[in-house]
Motif scaffolding. Structure first.
Motif, PDB file in Angstrom:
ATOM      1  N   SER A 193     -16.881  -5.151  -1.039  1.00  6.24           N
ATOM      2  CA  SER A 193     -17.423  -6.513  -0.927  1.00  6.24           C
ATOM      3  C   SER A 193     -17.398  -7.002   0.508  1.00  6.24           C
ATOM      4  O   SER A 193     -18.249  -7.800   0.914  1.00  6.24           O
ATOM      5  CB  SER A 193     -16.625  -7.456  -1.842  1.00  6.24           C
ATOM      6  OG  SER A 193     -16.877  -7.163  -3.203  1.00  6.24           O
ATOM      7  N   LEU A 194     -16.419  -6.537   1.283  1.00  6.39           N
ATOM      8  CA  LEU A 194     -16.402  -6.869   2.706  1.00  6.39           C
ATOM      9  C   LEU A 194     -17.634  -6.307   3.418  1.00  6.39           C
ATOM     10  O   LEU A 194     -18.190  -6.949   4.334  1.00  6.39           O
ATOM     11  CB  LEU A 194     -15.129  -6.327   3.356  1.00  6.39           C
ATOM     12  CG  LEU A 194     -13.884  -7.217   3.276  1.00  6.39           C
ATOM     13  CD1 LEU A 194     -12.639  -6.435   3.660  1.00  6.39           C
ATOM     14  CD2 LEU A 194     -14.044  -8.445   4.181  1.00  6.39           C
ATOM     15  N   LEU A 195     -18.089  -5.123   3.011  1.00  2.43           N
ATOM     16  CA  LEU A 195     -19.290  -4.548   3.601  1.00  2.43           C
ATOM     17  C   LEU A 195     -20.532  -5.374   3.251  1.00  2.43           C
ATOM     18  O   LEU A 195     -21.444  -5.524   4.073  1.00  2.43           O
ATOM     19  CB  LEU A 195     -19.460  -3.103   3.146  1.00  2.43           C
ATOM     20  CG  LEU A 195     -18.400  -2.109   3.648  1.00  2.43           C
ATOM     21  CD1 LEU A 195     -18.661  -0.717   3.077  1.00  2.43           C
ATOM     22  CD2 LEU A 195     -18.393  -2.071   5.175  1.00  2.43           C
ATOM     23  N   ILE A 196     -20.565  -5.881   2.018  1.00  6.98           N
ATOM     24  CA  ILE A 196     -21.666  -6.780   1.657  1.00  6.98           C
ATOM     25  C   ILE A 196     -21.671  -7.996   2.575  1.00  6.98           C
ATOM     26  O   ILE A 196     -22.708  -8.407   3.113  1.00  6.98           O
ATOM     27  CB  ILE A 196     -21.531  -7.228   0.184  1.00  6.98           C
ATOM     28  CG1 ILE A 196     -21.684  -6.036  -0.771  1.00  6.98           C
ATOM     29  CG2 ILE A 196     -22.562  -8.303  -0.145  1.00  6.98           C
ATOM     30  CD1 ILE A 196     -21.463  -6.393  -2.238  1.00  6.98           C
ATOM     31  N   PHE A 197     -20.485  -8.574   2.744  1.00  9.20           N
ATOM     32  CA  PHE A 197     -20.350  -9.754   3.603  1.00  9.20           C
ATOM     33  C   PHE A 197     -20.708  -9.411   5.057  1.00  9.20           C
ATOM     34  O   PHE A 197     -21.407 -10.174   5.736  1.00  9.20           O
ATOM     35  CB  PHE A 197     -18.918 -10.275   3.503  1.00  9.20           C
ATOM     36  CG  PHE A 197     -18.621 -11.456   4.382  1.00  9.20           C
ATOM     37  CD1 PHE A 197     -19.363 -12.622   4.276  1.00  9.20           C
ATOM     38  CD2 PHE A 197     -17.597 -11.398   5.317  1.00  9.20           C
ATOM     39  CE1 PHE A 197     -19.082 -13.717   5.091  1.00  9.20           C
ATOM     40  CE2 PHE A 197     -17.314 -12.481   6.132  1.00  9.20           C
ATOM     41  CZ  PHE A 197     -18.062 -13.641   6.026  1.00  9.20           C
ATOM     42  N   GLY A 198     -20.239  -8.240   5.521  1.00  8.37           N
ATOM     43  CA  GLY A 198     -20.532  -7.843   6.895  1.00  8.37           C
ATOM     44  C   GLY A 198     -22.017  -7.642   7.142  1.00  8.37           C
ATOM     45  O   GLY A 198     -22.543  -8.026   8.203  1.00  8.37           O
ATOM     46  N   TYR A 199     -22.714  -7.042   6.179  1.00 10.29           N
ATOM     47  CA  TYR A 199     -24.163  -6.851   6.316  1.00 10.29           C
ATOM     48  C   TYR A 199     -24.863  -8.199   6.445  1.00 10.29           C
ATOM     49  O   TYR A 199     -25.784  -8.369   7.262  1.00 10.29           O
ATOM     50  CB  TYR A 199     -24.694  -6.080   5.110  1.00 10.29           C
ATOM     51  CG  TYR A 199     -26.192  -5.864   5.141  1.00 10.29           C
ATOM     52  CD1 TYR A 199     -26.745  -4.782   5.824  1.00 10.29           C
ATOM     53  CD2 TYR A 199     -27.053  -6.751   4.492  1.00 10.29           C
ATOM     54  CE1 TYR A 199     -28.121  -4.589   5.860  1.00 10.29           C
ATOM     55  CE2 TYR A 199     -28.431  -6.575   4.531  1.00 10.29           C
ATOM     56  CZ  TYR A 199     -28.962  -5.494   5.210  1.00 10.29           C
ATOM     57  OH  TYR A 199     -30.325  -5.297   5.248  1.00 10.29           O
TER      58      TYR A 199
END
Length: 772
Positions: free
Chosen positions: A465-471
């Motif tokens: 989910s952090l990667l979703i947020f980072g994108y």
């Protein structure tokens, strides 16, 4: 990129992903026509289950010997030379029984250590369990796997020992007899144990290790099981629960590691008269076969001396394989999570994509949904228990309609989530709301690092989910395809626990399922938070929850196959000759009231010497009963002498009727020294099952009316103060009683002494019962 997905489409995709994950956890079909002889056949294994479960076969019953002889013959038909191992053991804080193990071996070409295949063949006493799942399924899995293995003429280096233990249900006595007395025990390098605590669902792998699990989990993965279901959190929880197996004895007494394979769904059939061939799910039995058959091929040739390890690994299953990594990755992964969270937060604030006050506001719906879902579920379940008093009859803690309640409260929790998150008006506000949720999840993972490292894999969905947020922060837009892809870790790793916890631990932890639902929802905010008209979705899930609760209400009663457990015992006070009916039930029915009457007395007086019950049950009600001429045991004081500061006793108790069990209780202030019963001393297995606070000295399960001989000493200044409880499990068939048979929607209550004729009396040196 323009979002082409509607909220309905996203729900459908997520649902399909989730269904696929659950679908591929275990086989969904089996060979209704027999598989080739070189393969494991569920149909053939089912025939073994059927043959073993024609009648209950608990220790001391007539059919116990029938089943033992059947298994010996079946092993002989495979070309093996089975043998019996018999002997007394006293385990589990004083469980004494003469066990009769069945042992066979298949010689390897160059064995240094042997592979042991383990299941028990006795069924649970008292409740007349047929033992189809627990544990004819395990025996059948081994028999069919060995048959296919021998048919294939598979070459193997290691000896293979087949052990069907006795008296597992009483106190792990058969396993203790093998580990402490049999010469082959020292050859064993690994144990594969097949068990059950329900009658359906996937089979879970649980390890029992001496130290670290690293080499064990690596070896398991090399075995290439088709449908592995396990994770490192499950064994951490397993070790805390009162559920030991035969494998516990191997690990503690023999320092031998192994794997348990057990299924737990439909727990309400566990140890009951409903544990039958008809209630065993064939797909579940097929799942057991998918474990043993490939593992037998692998471990029969593996180096079993290389399984010990000082290191641990985190592991979890996804469909078709296991993911594992060392413990030393745990802290770097959590630090990476905090680092990414801080970096993306800094970049987003720098780009003025969101503001600090908006982030703090995001804690309100998160904790509001979390607290509300937990509180509503807690109060809701309490109201349900008050409204449906009959649910207290199911001691296992999972009612026949339990799955409906699980789904109902999950749906209600989703409704609460959508309601609390419905007020956002800004574009991409779901990403802002994700920030506090990610922070809380990171804090949870810090607690996991400190307290429960087996659950450390929960950082992986957080990182996704952090990667979703980072994108989103980097590109300033969202990608629905990426969001769906990165939602998979949450669906695969976390969501199965939502249903697994109440199935395994009982509906009392439904609050945990609701809290975990909210926590899962928070990680999926990039998807759910983007839905328009969240109020409508809240209403939809609210109505869906009502539908599940209505369905649960429709099936809240009892029927044949979903029977009401009830209990009845006839108790005679051997000192006063006064007789009583007694029950463990809190809700009396027409059958029990037929003996106890409409206004029975409180039975607390009978609980002075409390018989063991897994769930701490006590006698609840009692009523006067007609006196019957029940033959009392002969009590002989062979030795009764004082030497120095010690008073020595040797007491022989001989039954004068067909009995099944003796329980001896000592006064709390009496200290018993050097107890020997039927020639054996007690062995402490450090089990979770028996309470150390009990004043019970021992429980002796009688086979062939063999007498009980006690040898011990007390301090000369103390007075002998022992109580004897003699039980026979024949109330319903005893010729002195004309008992009404239960209705087909009733069955004997499990985990307690029921359908028994009981004599209670003091053991006094001056009291001698003449032989008839």
């Amino acid at each position: 990129m323009k979002n082409k997905f509607t909220s309905v489409s996203l729900i459908v995709v997520l649902a399909l992903l989730l269904l696929g994950i659950f679908y591929f956890r275990m086989p969904q079909s089996y060979d209704t026509t027999e598989a080739p002889l070189s393969e494991f056949s569920t149909s053939r294994a089912l025939q073994t289950v059927k043959a073993m479960t024609a009648k209950p076969h608990f220790v001391g019953s007539e059919n116990h010997e029938v089943v033992a002889n059947y298994l010996v013959k079946e092993l002989q038909n495979l070309g093996l030379q089975p043998a019996f191992q018999e002997g007394f053991t006293m385990t589990e804080k004083g469980t004494l029984v003469k066990s009769k193990n069945i042992i066979a071996t298949i010689k390897g070409s160059a064995s240094t250590k042997a592979l042991l295949l383990l299941s028990h063949y006795d069924s649970a006493p008292h409740s007349y369990s047929y033992g189809a799942s627990d544990d004819a399924s395990g025996v059948a899995t081994i028999m069919e796997s060995v048959r296919a293995f021998l048919y294939s003429k598979s070459k193997h280096k290691n000896d293979i020992i087949i052990l069907f233990t006795d008296a597992e249900e009483l106190g792990l006595n058969g396993a203790t007899l093998f580990v402490t007395e049999h010469q082959w025990a020292k050859k064993v390098g690994l144990v594969l144990n097949f068990e059950a605590r329900g009658s359906s669902g996937p089979s879970y792998m649980l390890m029992e290790t001496n130290e670290g699990n690293a080499n064990m989990i690596d070896a398991f993965c090399k075995g290439n099981s088709c449908y592995p279901v396990s994770n490192s959190l499950m064994y951490s929880i397993y070790k805390m629960l009162p559920n030991d197996t035969d494998l516990t004895v191997f690990r503690e007494k023999g320092k031998i590691q192994g794997f348990n394979f057990a299924f737990i769904d439909n727990h309400f059939n566990y140890h009951t008269q409903q544990d039958t061939y008809q209630h065993l799910d064939p797909n579940t039995l097929a799942h057991q076969g998918t474990y043993l058959f490939p593992l037998l091929q692998y471990f029969s040739n593996a180096d079993l001396t290389q399984l010990n390890s000082t290191e641990d690994k985190v592991y979890f299953s996804v469909p078709f394989f296991m993911v594992r990594y060392p413990f030393y990755w745990i802290i770097p992964m959590v630090l990476l999570g905090f680092g990414l969270w801080g970096l993306f937060l800094f970049l987003g604030l720098g780009k003025r994509m969101f503001f600090i006050q908006d982030i703090f506001k995001g804690f309100v719906p998160f904790f509001g949904a979390l607290f509300s879902a937990g509180l509503v579920t807690y109060i809701g379940w309490k109201i349900i228990l008050l409204s449906y008093a009959q649910y207290q009859d199911i001691l296992q803690g999972f009612t026949y309609n339990g799955h409906d309640y699980v789904y109902g409260f999950i749906s209600l929790s989703l409704a609460i989530c959508f309601w609390f998150y419905k007020s956002d008006t800004k574009k991409n506000s779901e990403m802002v709301l994700l920030i506090p949720a990610l922070f809380v999840w990171l804090v949870i993972n810090v607690a996991i690092v400190l307290l429960l490292k087996g659950a450390a894999f929960l950082i992986i969905p957080v990182l996704a989910s952090l990667l979703i947020f980072g994108y989103f922060v980097i590109t300033q837009k969202t990608n629905v395809y990426l969001n769906l892809l990165l939602a998979i870790p949450t669906l695969v790793i976390i969501v199965p626990f939502i249903t697994m916890f109440p199935v395994g631990l009982g509906l009392k932890i439904l609050v945990g399922s609701s809290v975990l639902t909210v926590l899962s929802f928070s990680l999926l905010l990039p998807i759910f938070g983007s839905f328009p008209r969240k109020g409508i979705w809240a209403a939809f899930f609210l109505l869906l929850s009502f539908g599940f609760f209505a369905k649960a209400h429709q099936s809240s009663g009892y029927a044949k196959g979903t029977a009401k457990p009830n209990s009845l015992v006839y108790i005679v006070n051997g000192d006063t000759n006064k007789a009583n009916w007694a029950t463990y039930d809190t809700n009396l029915d027409e059958w029990t009231r037929g003996y106890l009457g409409q206004n029975p007395k409180n039975a607390e007086v009978l609980n002075t010497n409390k018989l063991y019950s897994k769930y701490g049950s006590k006698y609840t009600f009692m009523a006067d009963a007609p006196a019957k001429k029940i033959a009392k045991p002969t009590i002989e004081f062979i030795t009764d002498s004082v030497l120095g500061a010690n008073h020595y006793f040797k007491i022989v108790i001989t039954p004068n009727r067909k009995v099944n069990r003796y329980d001896i209780f000592a006064n709390d202030k009496l200290t018993i020294n050097h107890l020997v019963a039927n020639g054996v001393k007690g062995l402490d297995i450090k089990s979770n099952i028996i309470s150390k606070k009990s004043n019970k000295l021992l429980s002796y399960y009688v086979v062939d009316n063999f007498p009980l001989t006690l040898e011990f000493s007390i301090h000369a200044s103390q007075k002998l103060d022992l109580n004897l409880v003699e039980s026979s499990f024949d109330l319903m068939t005893n010729s002195q009683f004309k008992m009404n048979q239960r209705k087909d929607w009733m069955m004997p209550k499990p985990f307690v002494l029921t359908d028994a004729v009981v004599i209670m009396e003091k053991l006094r040196a001056t009291l001698q019962h003449p032989k008839p």
